[in-house]
Design a protein around this motif. Structure first.
Motif, PDB file in Angstrom:
ATOM      1  N   GLY A 215       0.690  -1.250   0.109  1.00 31.18           N
ATOM      2  CA  GLY A 215       0.164   0.191   0.080  1.00 31.18           C
ATOM      3  C   GLY A 215       1.008   1.362  -0.050  1.00 31.18           C
ATOM      4  N   LYS A 216       2.250   1.253   0.578  1.00 25.50           N
ATOM      5  CA  LYS A 216       3.128   2.263   0.685  1.00 25.50           C
ATOM      6  C   LYS A 216       3.793   2.626  -0.145  1.00 25.50           C
ATOM      7  N   PHE A 217       4.070   1.585  -1.350  1.00 19.19           N
ATOM      8  CA  PHE A 217       4.284   1.721  -2.840  1.00 19.19           C
ATOM      9  C   PHE A 217       3.588   1.958  -3.325  1.00 19.19           C
ATOM     10  N   PHE A 218       2.211   2.242  -3.277  1.00 15.98           N
ATOM     11  CA  PHE A 218       1.571   2.427  -4.150  1.00 15.98           C
ATOM     12  C   PHE A 218       0.666   3.819  -3.907  1.00 15.98           C
ATOM     13  N   ALA A 219       1.002   4.377  -2.645  1.00 21.01           N
ATOM     14  CA  ALA A 219       1.130   5.433  -1.822  1.00 21.01           C
ATOM     15  C   ALA A 219       2.164   6.458  -3.126  1.00 21.01           C
ATOM     16  N   ILE A 220       2.745   6.236  -2.669  1.00 22.47           N
ATOM     17  CA  ILE A 220       4.679   6.520  -2.900  1.00 22.47           C
ATOM     18  C   ILE A 220       4.073   7.154  -4.845  1.00 22.47           C
ATOM     19  N   ILE A 221       3.238   6.321  -5.320  1.00 22.02           N
ATOM     20  CA  ILE A 221       3.327   6.411  -6.782  1.00 22.02           C
ATOM     21  C   ILE A 221       2.870   6.771  -7.613  1.00 22.02           C
ATOM     22  N   LEU A 222       1.642   7.291  -5.907  1.00 23.77           N
ATOM     23  CA  LEU A 222       0.335   7.954  -6.545  1.00 23.77           C
ATOM     24  C   LEU A 222       0.709   9.931  -5.938  1.00 23.77           C
TER      25      LEU A 222
ATOM     26  N   PHE D 186      10.414   5.211  11.281  1.00 25.98           N
ATOM     27  CA  PHE D 186      11.671   4.766  10.273  1.00 25.98           C
ATOM     28  C   PHE D 186      12.354   3.674  10.942  1.00 25.98           C
ATOM     29  N   GLU D 187      11.749   2.821  10.865  1.00 26.88           N
ATOM     30  CA  GLU D 187      12.156   1.261  11.355  1.00 26.88           C
ATOM     31  C   GLU D 187      13.176   0.872  10.146  1.00 26.88           C
ATOM     32  N   THR D 188      13.261   0.569   9.202  1.00 28.24           N
ATOM     33  CA  THR D 188      13.989   0.670   7.958  1.00 28.24           C
ATOM     34  C   THR D 188      13.726   1.562   7.059  1.00 28.24           C
ATOM     35  N   ILE D 189      14.468   1.905   6.108  1.00 28.18           N
ATOM     36  CA  ILE D 189      15.200   2.321   4.903  1.00 28.18           C
ATOM     37  C   ILE D 189      14.466   2.646   4.266  1.00 28.18           C
ATOM     38  N   PRO D 190      13.226   1.997   3.771  1.00 28.30           N
ATOM     39  CA  PRO D 190      11.915   1.659   2.995  1.00 28.30           C
ATOM     40  C   PRO D 190      10.949   2.521   3.700  1.00 28.30           C
ATOM     41  N   GLN D 191      11.104   2.305   4.967  1.00 23.05           N
ATOM     42  CA  GLN D 191      10.021   3.314   5.243  1.00 23.05           C
ATOM     43  C   GLN D 191      10.253   4.583   5.417  1.00 23.05           C
ATOM     44  N   TYR D 194       9.506   5.833   2.655  1.00 25.50           N
ATOM     45  CA  TYR D 194       8.009   6.583   2.063  1.00 25.50           C
ATOM     46  C   TYR D 194       7.768   7.580   2.531  1.00 25.50           C
ATOM     47  N   TRP D 195       8.538   8.092   3.983  1.00 24.25           N
ATOM     48  CA  TRP D 195       8.476   9.401   4.883  1.00 24.25           C
ATOM     49  C   TRP D 195       9.122  10.383   3.782  1.00 24.25           C
ATOM     50  N   ALA D 196      10.080  10.622   3.427  1.00 27.60           N
ATOM     51  CA  ALA D 196      10.357  11.105   2.786  1.00 27.60           C
ATOM     52  C   ALA D 196       9.596  11.698   0.586  1.00 27.60           C
ATOM     53  N   VAL D 197       9.518  10.684   0.663  1.00 23.87           N
ATOM     54  CA  VAL D 197       8.391  11.314  -0.588  1.00 23.87           C
ATOM     55  C   VAL D 197       7.165  11.922   0.152  1.00 23.87           C
ATOM     56  N   VAL D 198       6.322  11.120   1.216  1.00 26.43           N
ATOM     57  CA  VAL D 198       5.196  11.954   1.642  1.00 26.43           C
ATOM     58  C   VAL D 198       6.014  13.498   1.671  1.00 26.43           C
ATOM     59  N   THR D 199       6.966  13.682   2.641  1.00 25.82           N
ATOM     60  CA  THR D 199       7.247  14.989   2.811  1.00 25.82           C
ATOM     61  C   THR D 199       7.659  15.376   1.647  1.00 25.82           C
ATOM     62  N   VAL D 200       9.057  15.420   0.657  1.00 28.52           N
ATOM     63  CA  VAL D 200       8.856  16.344  -0.221  1.00 28.52           C
ATOM     64  C   VAL D 200       7.873  16.565  -1.567  1.00 28.52           C
ATOM     65  N   THR D 201       6.165  15.791  -1.361  1.00 31.20           N
ATOM     66  CA  THR D 201       5.628  16.071  -2.485  1.00 31.20           C
ATOM     67  C   THR D 201       4.629  16.883  -1.859  1.00 31.20           C
ATOM     68  N   THR D 202       4.971  16.597   0.118  1.00 33.23           N
ATOM     69  CA  THR D 202       3.945  18.533   0.193  1.00 33.23           C
ATOM     70  C   THR D 202       2.820  17.528   0.765  1.00 33.23           C
ATOM     71  N   VAL D 203       2.750  16.398   0.744  1.00 37.45           N
ATOM     72  CA  VAL D 203       1.300  15.553   1.253  1.00 37.45           C
ATOM     73  C   VAL D 203       1.314  15.239   2.648  1.00 37.45           C
TER      74      VAL D 203
END
Lengths: 275, 275, 275, 275
Positions: A215-222, D186-191, D194-203
């Motif tokens: 789900g997080k992967f899809f969210a990233i694309i979105l 921030f337990e793992t790099i993929p997580q 995910y946070w970085a994308v959420v932030t940089v896209t201003t979501v």
């Protein structure tokens, strides 16, 4: 405005006098009238807001009722005056502002017949739209018109873009419903679509957010998609605003240059003095 | 700057010398002065921030007080020097930077008379604005002026857009108050308006978010609207920046007009052929 | 590239042969080399990510170590090959990609001397930057260069804008510290500044959000500001990209028209056939 | 469309008649057909959504099944009619819309053979894409094409930008993994990515947000970066849309070139003077 004014019969001098005060702002009384009107619209909006706050309403309940009476009576008087004073009454009554002026009065008088419910609110709030009346006074008409026209000219493209976006969100939402199954916030397709719109528009409340890695992967694309395609409406409106002079009539009559700034006195292409 | 310099009387050589150090940065001492000033402004800002963190303040309380004394005395000396050295004292004192320079000193001296409260903070923070002084040094003036001018030229259109947006948010907020009734975050109209602004600007804290399906549906429309109409301010500013020469040095040498488009061959103000 | 190639001495044929494989992609072996390189960079990045997930790392720990060895040895061999094969060794070693290539190897060899810590990670991640090497292969160089150039040309304006924004956020953050006092998330000025940046950039995590009516009112103003001034960087970059042809050399030699599209064969202003 | 119509053999009058109804909308029956089709697509989408809501599905389960049967049979009939009526059958079947039309039917018939799973959903949702068929009817084709072309022309630049952004997010995410260690989110790099994308896209969902001061400082930089570089895709698309005629009807009548700028006086492909 000019023309309307000319249509007023000379036989009733006081009508002509009142017309000038109400519809124009080139006299001291006319300006005063505009300022009072603006203040009352503003006050009315504040009162409606404050009434919804129990603590404040309890304290000032009667003040609010009295003020509402005064404002409503003033608006009623103003509405009648506008009708009496204008020549083409039908035109005014069914104009945009005529309808707004009328709707702004309705809830007050209906409240004598029906019990007051919160659904009256929205009609009372419509009074705010009357603020745009004041634009004449402030010479903001042109700039406001510039924005409205740019939006109107690009509206078809924006509708299509929104249609794309909605269909995209519905499909992505359905995908997420499959991916995140019955997890919190993704229990149904409409909920998942709600999440998709929250994400693609970069609002990101966070009341619903993906939980599974998939789900997080899809969210990233979105999110990346939403971050990129915001360029589309922006590009459309910018392209629309780009070549528009605000005064459409001015063209250089020697070289035909149409790209003439508002403050230009000479054509920048051929140097001809502009009329 | 050039002109101010010429106005300095030749009788007091040391004033002329000091003037050059304080107001210009073409000498080694002048550059050193600018760097010290910039460092102290920066240090001052850091101290104000750190003082608000109890753990750090406890540890370095006296260091901060001493530093604040040094910085304030330096700024005071500098303020006096600026007044003494400049010819047109009144002009400086009531200029934008003159006022900032003064306000930056006030809280320090007031703290001897009144007990220090956190409201002094904001005045101390105004010192940060002094950073823009340093732009001369870094040749950033032109670019800064480019941005300010584009914003200023489009400010009227942006104000109208914001007015639209505020009225839109108030009406949508009132609608949501009706839809979501007394649910958390939508207890009053002002709260609902707060939510509407959070949503339409795509900030989306998520401290308030719609709960009912109807509320979510409205939210979707509002988000799509916010996502689309961000194009309006962007289009306005872009259109404004579009034709403006980025090299400000090209000026009509007949009438001094500085607003010359990139593709102009004749001055639009006086009709002179441009080089 | 072309030029570098010419500089290779003819005496060592195998060097010339290897050079062609490593630095160019116009042979089948050259393309194969690029694809292997790209795959290994990608694989390396995936491994680094997966190693950080305890569940996956536990399962594939030894696979990851073996793969890391293979990749590192391949990269080492490639790095030496690049140095041997190129004529101007110094130029390569201190070029952007030369440094990246070197830094990508360092953590592997350091891990024999020092205990592996998570701080090695970031150097290993730098390998990702090697992906841009592959652009030659895909003819993406021009488009990438177009973006980088537009950002570089507008960087000074964007720095100034960011400076404005940071100072604005610091002042607003301090104001909010005064307004929201010691409430959660506004305990110190740096925290309040963090909130201000989260708000003005329209990110809006919601981990900190205003609680008092006054705080919400300030937040509304800040959000509207953030929503409007995003127009500034957008306008700057758009204006920069606007007139740039991607092929800078083409100009119509009859009328001097510089606005020539990439696919144009005739000047759109005077109809002249372009060379 | 015009051409396809001419290809229909005159021998089968009813085919020609049906062709006109299905493929065109210049007759009353043709318009009626389009409206029925659009309604069924819309209805079908609503049903799929509502079926996912347990409460509603329970109540209307059998209604939904019956409606699904009716819609599917209508779409099947329509699909056959389209194939029968068109001359170049192969062309239609393998066209974009031909495939969509087919895929929209598949899940219904597969559900007789295999047990219905939620994975059928997404195929049923593809029916929504059929909405774009209706564009012919509404003269929206041009505007839709305008958007698609602008995106297509700038797609390479946008892909590169997204590649930059992804690599940037991966590196920043890894950095944050080091900074925020094993803290929640921030337990793992993929997580962390995910946070970085959420932030940089201003979501900015806020499901993950930095906790340590260092982490917040990094977040501030990332947010400012995201807020600024949104200018890049916007600039790319705007620049692309900028010179394109919005009225697509202007075409060079010598070589058929459709890509004619607003300010062009000669065709850039063949050099012909434009009317």
């Amino acid at each position: 405005m000019e023309r309307e004014h000319n249509l007023i019969p000379a036989d009733t001098l006081w009508k002509s006098f009142l017309y000038r005060i109400i519809y124009r702002s080139d006299t001291r009384l006319g300006k005063l009238f505009d300022i009072i009107l603006l203040s009352l619209i503003f006050l009315s909006t504040i009162i409606i807001m404050m009434e919804s706050v129990p603590k404040i309403d309890k304290k000032f309940h009667y003040t609010f009722i009295v003020l509402e009476w005064i404002i409503s009576l003033f608006f009623t008087a103003e509405y009648w005056a506008r009708i009496i004073v204008v020549k083409n009454k039908k035109n005014y009554i069914f104009s945009f502002f005529g309808i707004i002026d009328f709707l702004a009065l309705v809830p007050f008088y209906l409240s004598f017949i029906f019990p007051v419910t919160k659904y009256f609110l929205i009609f009372r709030m419509l009074r705010m739209l009357r603020i745009f009346r004041i634009f004449n006074l402030l010479d903001f008409m042109n700039d406001g018109y510039f924005i409205v026209r740019a939006l109107k000219n690009s509206s078809r493209k924006i509708y299509i873009f929104l249609l794309f976006l909605v269909i995209f969100s519905v499909i992505v939402g359905s995908l997420m419903f499959m991916v995140e199954g019955g997890r919190t916030g993704f229990e149904t397709i409409p909920q998942s679509i709600y999440w998709a719109v929250v994400t693609v528009t970069t609002v990101g409340y966070g009341d619903v957010s993906p939980i599974t890695p998939m789900g997080k992967f899809f969210a990233i694309i979105l999110m990346l998609a939403g971050y990129s395609i915001i360029a589309v409406p922006t590009g459309i409106v910018t392209a629309e605003m780009r070549n528009k002079r605000q005064n459409l009539e001015i063209v250089c009559d020697r070289c035909g240059n149409e790209d003439i700034d508002d403050d230009a006195r000479y054509c920048k292409q051929c140097g001809k003095k502009l009329a």
